[in-house]
Design a protein around this motif. Structure first.
Motif, short mmCIF file in Angstrom:
data_model
loop_
_atom_site.label_atom_id
_atom_site.label_comp_id
_atom_site.label_asym_id
_atom_site.label_seq_id
_atom_site.Cartn_x
_atom_site.Cartn_y
_atom_site.Cartn_z
N MET A 69 0.84 -1.19 0.00
CA MET A 69 0.00 0.00 0.00
C MET A 69 0.88 1.25 0.00
O MET A 69 0.58 2.25 -0.68
N HIS A 70 1.96 1.20 0.77
CA HIS A 70 2.93 2.29 0.81
C HIS A 70 3.51 2.53 -0.58
O HIS A 70 3.68 3.67 -1.02
N GLU A 71 3.82 1.44 -1.29
CA GLU A 71 4.30 1.56 -2.67
C GLU A 71 3.26 2.27 -3.54
O GLU A 71 3.59 3.17 -4.33
N ALA A 72 2.02 1.86 -3.39
CA ALA A 72 0.94 2.47 -4.17
C ALA A 72 0.76 3.94 -3.81
O ALA A 72 0.43 4.77 -4.67
N THR A 80 0.35 2.93 -13.77
CA THR A 80 -0.76 3.87 -13.85
C THR A 80 -1.30 4.21 -12.47
O THR A 80 -1.33 3.36 -11.57
N ARG A 81 -1.76 5.44 -12.32
CA ARG A 81 -2.33 5.87 -11.05
C ARG A 81 -3.60 5.08 -10.72
O ARG A 81 -3.85 4.75 -9.56
N MET A 82 -4.38 4.73 -11.74
CA MET A 82 -5.61 4.01 -11.51
C MET A 82 -5.34 2.65 -10.85
O MET A 82 -6.01 2.27 -9.87
N LEU A 83 -4.36 1.92 -11.35
CA LEU A 83 -4.02 0.63 -10.76
C LEU A 83 -3.46 0.79 -9.35
O LEU A 83 -3.79 0.01 -8.45
N ASN A 84 -2.63 1.78 -9.15
CA ASN A 84 -2.09 2.04 -7.81
C ASN A 84 -3.22 2.32 -6.83
O ASN A 84 -3.21 1.80 -5.70
N GLU A 85 -4.20 3.12 -7.25
CA GLU A 85 -5.30 3.47 -6.36
C GLU A 85 -6.19 2.26 -6.07
O GLU A 85 -6.54 2.01 -4.91
N PHE A 86 -6.53 1.51 -7.12
CA PHE A 86 -7.46 0.39 -6.94
C PHE A 86 -6.83 -0.74 -6.13
O PHE A 86 -7.39 -1.18 -5.11
N VAL A 87 -5.68 -1.20 -6.56
CA VAL A 87 -5.02 -2.32 -5.86
C VAL A 87 -4.55 -1.89 -4.48
O VAL A 87 -4.71 -2.63 -3.50
N THR A 89 -5.83 0.25 -2.56
CA THR A 89 -6.98 0.40 -1.66
C THR A 89 -7.62 -0.94 -1.33
O THR A 89 -7.74 -1.32 -0.17
N TRP A 90 -8.04 -1.68 -2.37
CA TRP A 90 -8.88 -2.86 -2.16
C TRP A 90 -8.09 -4.12 -1.79
O TRP A 90 -8.59 -4.95 -1.02
N LEU A 91 -6.91 -4.30 -2.33
CA LEU A 91 -6.17 -5.54 -2.09
C LEU A 91 -5.05 -5.38 -1.07
O LEU A 91 -4.50 -6.39 -0.60
N CYS A 92 -4.69 -4.14 -0.74
CA CYS A 92 -3.60 -3.91 0.21
C CYS A 92 -4.05 -3.14 1.45
O CYS A 92 -3.74 -3.55 2.58
N GLY A 93 -4.76 -2.05 1.28
CA GLY A 93 -5.11 -1.18 2.40
C GLY A 93 -6.27 -1.66 3.24
O GLY A 93 -6.13 -1.96 4.42
N TRP A 94 -7.45 -1.76 2.64
CA TRP A 94 -8.64 -2.11 3.41
C TRP A 94 -8.57 -3.49 4.06
O TRP A 94 -9.14 -3.69 5.13
#
Length: 312
Positions: A69-72, A80-87, A89-94
């Motif tokens: 998540m820190h990497e993202a 891409t920013r979109m992939l960083n935000e989605f992954v 958030t959903w697969l690393c952060g939450w």
């Protein structure tokens, strides 16, 4: 100014900072694969040893999710920013009840003001070195779940207190206590407990508690503290990027249980914060090639870093 520009050429930085969607995907799959594998190990050989091993492996990968998540947050996990935000958030952060956007807001302030009075992470490092007795108390609270339970309760109460107050929630994003916590708990909670429920449905009812909630409350909290101490504990209160942060060498065991995904190369990360984690060893070697080895704050092991912090 990026600190690394004083020591590395623009070409060096350009090459180091190149991102890869393939590498980012493999890192996320590896992290979740270790979690699944740890649970599978216990399923195949259910005994106290494999249960403890699974808890340690899963807790270390919960830290791994925080690292990814820190990497993202630095837009370094994917191109891409979109992939960083989605992954991110959903697969690393939450899954670990962390909020990518809140973390980015907090963490970039840490980079701008490292080891100064304006550093939001200063509360994590300013009391080191300390005594061995103090460290023992901290580690005991972590490993017995006291730290995790207290923080989880605090997170719930913060959400209840701020519910509906968007301005107050925004202000809380600057709080050091929010580093790996989510202010959007109504989204993070279902993800976190949904994972625990899924694990229970795969196995027995208590598996979700044993192999998701217990690692989060114990080993994750412990390695998170060890990582924080190693990175900035007992370092210089200065703006020297070679001395106000520490890189810690890690062997295979430390990489498995304490420092996944090259998180130990923290000095290099502060030099150029958007370099992907998997390129940090190359950056470390490059800085040494440029004759900076004696100036760099590097610990030979995590034990050595803890000794500097007071574990004598």
């Amino acid at each position: 100014m990026t600190p690394g520009k004083a020591y590395l050429s623009s070409q060096d930085i350009h090459l180091l900072a190149a991102r890869s969607d393939v590498a980012g995907t493999l890192l996320v799959l590896h992290c979740w694969g270790i979690i699944a594998g740890a649970i599978g190990l216990f399923a195949l050989w259910p005994n106290p040893f494999t249960a403890i091993l699974a808890i340690m492996l899963i807790g270390s990968r919960q830290l791994g999710l925080a690292i990814l998540m820190h990497e993202a947050a630095h837009n370094a996990l994917f191109k891409t920013r979109m992939l960083n935000e989605f992954v991110g958030t959903w697969l690393c952060g939450w899954p670990i009840m962390a909020d990518l956007k809140a973390y980015r807001h907090y963490h970039l302030a840490h980079h701008r003001h490292t080891q100064t009075d304006k550093d939001p992470d200063l509360v994590l490092s300013q009391n080191f070195p300390t005594s061995k007795a103090s460290l023992k108390r901290k580690f005991t609270r972590d490993l017995t779940g006291q730290t995790g339970a207290k923080q989880l309760y605090s997170q719930i109460m913060t959400f209840v207190r701020l519910a509906g107050d968007d301005d107050a929630i925004e202000a809380a994003k600057g709080d050091a206590a929010q580093a790996f916590k989510s202010n959007t708990i109504y989204t993070a909670f279902p993800v976190f407990f949904g994972i625990a429920l899924a694990i229970s449905l795969i196995g027995q009812w208590w598996w979700g508690i044993m192999f998701w909630i217990v690692p989060y409350l114990t080993w994750f909290q412990f390695v998170l503290r060890v990582r924080n101490i190693a990175e900035h504990g007992a370092t210089e209160m200065s703006q020297d990027p070679l001395r106000n942060v520490r890189t810690t060498h890690a062997g295979p065991i430390a990489k498995t249980f304490i420092a996944p995904y090259w998180v130990n190369y923290h000095l290099e990360h502060h030099m150029i914060m958007h370099v992907p984690c998997w390129r940090l060893p190359r950056m470390h070697a490059l800085l040494i090639d440029k004759g900076l080895k004696r100036q760099m704050n590097v610990a030979p092991s995590y034990r050595a870093a803890l000794v500097e912090a007071g574990w004598t």
